[in-house]
Enzyme design. Structure first.
Site, mmCIF file in Angstrom:
data_model
loop_
_atom_site.group_PDB
_atom_site.id
_atom_site.type_symbol
_atom_site.label_atom_id
_atom_site.label_comp_id
_atom_site.label_asym_id
_atom_site.label_seq_id
_atom_site.Cartn_x
_atom_site.Cartn_y
_atom_site.Cartn_z
ATOM 1 N N CYS A 2 0.835 -1.212 0.000
ATOM 2 C CA CYS A 2 0.000 0.000 0.000
ATOM 3 C C CYS A 2 0.866 1.257 0.000
ATOM 4 C CB CYS A 2 -0.950 0.040 1.182
ATOM 5 S SG CYS A 2 -2.072 -1.335 1.325
ATOM 6 N N ARG A 27 5.956 -0.281 -4.485
ATOM 7 C CA ARG A 27 5.529 -0.976 -3.279
ATOM 8 C C ARG A 27 4.594 -2.152 -3.589
ATOM 9 N NH1 ARG A 27 6.375 1.971 1.376
ATOM 10 N NH2 ARG A 27 4.607 1.018 2.435
ATOM 11 N N TRP A 75 -2.993 -2.627 -1.460
ATOM 12 C CA TRP A 75 -2.610 -4.046 -1.598
ATOM 13 C C TRP A 75 -3.595 -4.800 -0.735
ATOM 14 C CZ3 TRP A 75 -0.257 -8.139 1.244
ATOM 15 C CH2 TRP A 75 0.389 -9.102 0.461
ATOM 16 N N ASN A 101 -3.157 2.214 5.583
ATOM 17 C CA ASN A 101 -2.303 1.050 5.382
ATOM 18 C C ASN A 101 -2.316 0.226 6.660
ATOM 19 O OD1 ASN A 101 -1.635 2.214 2.980
ATOM 20 N ND2 ASN A 101 0.476 2.683 3.512
ATOM 21 N N GLY A 102 -2.309 -1.101 6.538
ATOM 22 C CA GLY A 102 -2.260 -1.940 7.731
ATOM 23 C C GLY A 102 -3.508 -2.792 7.873
ATOM 24 N N GLU A 488 18.547 -23.668 0.335
ATOM 25 C CA GLU A 488 18.183 -22.268 0.103
ATOM 26 C C GLU A 488 19.406 -21.363 0.209
ATOM 27 O OE1 GLU A 488 15.980 -18.713 -0.476
ATOM 28 O OE2 GLU A 488 15.763 -20.796 -1.122
ATOM 29 N N LYS A 492 20.771 -18.945 -2.827
ATOM 30 C CA LYS A 492 20.960 -17.497 -2.722
ATOM 31 C C LYS A 492 22.339 -17.102 -3.217
ATOM 32 C CE LYS A 492 17.154 -16.187 -1.632
ATOM 33 N NZ LYS A 492 16.804 -17.232 -2.587
ATOM 34 N N GLU A 495 22.421 -17.399 -7.034
ATOM 35 C CA GLU A 495 21.583 -16.423 -7.728
ATOM 36 C C GLU A 495 22.242 -15.061 -7.855
ATOM 37 O OE1 GLU A 495 16.894 -17.223 -7.032
ATOM 38 O OE2 GLU A 495 18.026 -16.679 -5.240
ATOM 39 N N HIS A 511 29.053 -39.456 0.840
ATOM 40 C CA HIS A 511 28.626 -40.261 -0.306
ATOM 41 C C HIS A 511 28.916 -39.530 -1.613
ATOM 42 C CE1 HIS A 511 26.688 -43.347 2.127
ATOM 43 N NE2 HIS A 511 26.213 -42.361 2.880
ATOM 44 N N LYS A 610 11.717 -11.827 -11.451
ATOM 45 C CA LYS A 610 11.042 -11.953 -10.156
ATOM 46 C C LYS A 610 9.895 -12.944 -10.230
ATOM 47 C CE LYS A 610 10.381 -11.145 -5.903
ATOM 48 N NZ LYS A 610 11.360 -11.739 -4.980
#
Length: 615
Positions: A2, A27, A75, A101-102, A488, A492, A495, A511, A610
């Site tokens: 928002c 945003r 949003w 917002n919120g 992960e 990162k 990437e 192994h 993205k």
């Protein structure tokens, strides 16, 4: 998440407000609106879609004259994205207007009480409830707008940044903040209001940033009146001189969106469980589960489909569901799922995970599962996205927009949602005792503060990054719940720094990967005390005997691994099932700093997007 823009002064408000909304488009949002006061009438236009859609609608349907105006990009949280749910919102009298917002968590009980008193509501939003509560306080208490806002905010629970004006007082705007950001630009007998300074940087470089639980009464010809919402204590505005350019301001003062988003994780995790987790009552409330509980209780298995980072979150969820709820789980790459003629029945539940809600492979997997009769549950971050529409039910993460291509807060908020789901099912199936269930809920509530503590290790992690920034290969090891975290962490690094890295279960090292270990190989080991600690210590000893460089994530106060490792980063102790939420943070920071030191484009790494909307 928002965007708020407002103006009061001697200029035309509309061009400032609309341009400000465009500056806040980064945003993320699904609808937009403006309200301009021309001295007699509030002229309001709002629409689902983009600011460009709003401009077309406003410029063809309402008067744009007036030096007082507010605007909003929404949003969606409460209510689907549409024209009616878009902000701004009127009070029932039409005199008051608000942007917000919120999330107001207790809006349902407030709405019921206001309905009894004769109020009606056009939208499904918590925001329309708040503006009518303010109007009710104003009427019943006989107070001015500022005091009515203060009293109303003391009656609600949640997070907010708001701007409110009353057409009977055209020289005043009231703003307040708790959780969501809010800045006031101070000009020459004019004031600007925004979620950050980007909408007004061209007009003034003087800004006041509200602190949590502060409100401001902004009046033409007078200084800003600042007060504490809880106790009405006077606060004094600290006017800061802005020295950043627009791009820097949009990043909130951080060098990159990725770093900003890493630091947003405590708030993002909190926002994701806020309103769903009620530890004091021993409750988890999730509409998508509550309305389909029988399907989950009778399911033979859960199939999780996702791609990239979301797939790693699904792997964590596999441990959580099987360990806590005792439900069989399979985790599949969405890109492979539909091409291998999978066995799916109407007794299966498919959980699809995607940050954007637009991942093409995941959407294809959803369609296949629905054709086979499976119940499909979505976990995504974007309201109204394709996955949100295609699934039978679901739960949103509340990470807010994630602009950096390498996901960070999406990962931790996905794990948060999936943990809530597993805990709820464990409770419903009778797997948990009341005491154990309460222990999990209470501990989950501590995670945001513990993430904050891990972030305090940033300076140490930057030093470690400098040591290994020129490495050509890295190995990441973890066991149990933290094997997916190792995957992960390696992703990162790949990437954004373009260093080859691989994640493995620690026991699998011997192994095959152990052949790679020498004095040039950094090995990042997740070695926190809960889980298979002694086994991991043995793996570390195997690395050390081959002269590998050991960087370990350890529990605070650890001595055994600390004596063996070349570098350690400490994290607070927590339950094993919640440890991925903490252990992933140092690995995110490490990848970020290595990439920066290597001169890489952190927010837009080569060849990546993205949202992957093609196969």
């Amino acid at each position: 998440m928002c965007g708020i823009v407002g103006y009061i002064g001697h200029r035309e408000a509309y061009p400032i407000v609309v341009k400000g909304l465009q500056r806040l488009e980064y945003r993320g949002y699904d609808s937009a609106g403006v309200a301009i006061f021309d001295g007699e009438k509030i002229n309001l236009a709002k629409t689902k879609g983009k600011v460009e859609d709003l401009k077309k609608k406003a410029e063809s349907t309402i008067s744009l004259k007036g030096s007082l105006g507010i605007g909003h990009t929404r949003w969606a949280t409460h209510g689907v994205p549409n024209d009616i749910n878009s902000h701004p919102h009127y009070s029932n009298s039409g005199d008051l207007v608000i942007i917000h917002n919120g999330i107001i968590e207790n809006y349902e009980s407030v709405k019921k009480e206001l309905t009894k008193r004769g109020y009606t509501f056009e939208s499904d939003t918590d925001t329309e409830v708040l503006i009518n509560l303010i109007e009710e306080v104003q009427k019943t208490e006989g107070v001015k707008l500022g005091q009515a806002v203060q009293i109303a905010l003391n009656e609600v629970v949640g997070a907010y940044a708001i701007a409110v004006f009353d057409k009977k007082k055209p020289d005043e705007i009231v703003v307040a903040k708790l959780g969501s950001p809010l800045a006031i630009g101070v000009g020459d007998n004019e004031f600007f209001i925004a979620s950050d300074a980007s909408p007004f940087i061209e007009f003034t470089n003087n800004a006041v940033y509200l602190e949590d639980e502060e409100m401001a009464i902004i009046r033409l010809g007078k200084e800003i009146k600042l007060r504490k919402i809880k106790n009405d204590a006077v606060a004094y505005p600290n006017i800061l001189e802005l020295k950043m350019n627009l791009e820097e301001i949009e990043k909130g003062g951080y060098d990159h969106f990725m770093l900003k988003e890493i630091y947003e994780q405590p708030r993002a995790i909190l926002d994701t469980y806020r309103g769903r987790l009620r530890a004091s009552q021993g409750l988890i409330k999730m509409a998508g589960i509550d309305q389909n509980l029988e399907k989950f209780m009778n399911a033979n298995r859960i199939i999780i489909v996702a791609c990239g980072t979301s797939w790693h979150a699904g792997l964590v969820a596999e441990y959580i569901f099987e360990d806590l709820a005792r439900i069989p789980v399979e985790v599949e790459y969405a890109s492979e799922f539909r091409y291998r003629n999978p066995v799916i029945t109407d007794k299966d539940i498919l959980i699809a995970i995607s940050q954007s809600g637009e991942t093409a492979d995941t959407l294809a997997a959803i369609k296949l599962a629905k054709e086979k009769g499976a119940f499909v549950f979505g976990v995504c971050n974007v309201v109204g996205s394709s996955i949100a529409r295609e699934t039978d039910a679901g739960a949103y993460t509340h990470a807010g927009p994630e602009i950096g291509v390498a996901s960070t807060k999406a990962f931790t908020t996905q794990i948060t949602v999936l943990t809530l789901l597993a805990l709820k099912l464990a409770k419903e199936k009778g797997v948990f005792s009341e005491s154990r269930f309460h222990e999990f809920l209470t501990e989950l509530e501590t995670i945001p503060a513990k993430v904050e503590k891990v972030l305090q290790s940033n300076a140490l992690i930057e030093i470690i990054a400098d040591v290994y920034k020129d490495s050509t290969n890295c190995l990441y090891l973890g066991r149990g719940y933290n094997f997916p975290v190792a995957l992960e962490g390696a992703l990162k690094l790949k990437e954004i720094s373009y260093i080859h890295a691989e994640g493995y279960p620690a026991a699998e090292m011997k192994h095959g990967p152990i052949a790679l270990i020498d004095d040039q190989m950094p090995v990042f080991v997740i070695a926190t005390k809960k889980g298979h600690y002694e086994k991991v210590v043995s793996n570390i000893q195997e690395i050390k005997s081959r002269k590998g460089k050991i960087i370990a994530i350890v529990t605070e106060g650890d001595t055994q691994v600390t004596e063996l490792a070349d570098h350690v980063v400490e994290v607070p102790e927590t339950l094993e099932s919640l440890s991925p939420l903490l252990n992933t943070i140092p690995l995110q920071l490490l990848s970020y700093h290595i990439a920066v030191m290597r001169g890489c484009n952190v927010d837009q790494p080569r060849n990546l997007a993205k949202s992957v909307t093609v196969e």
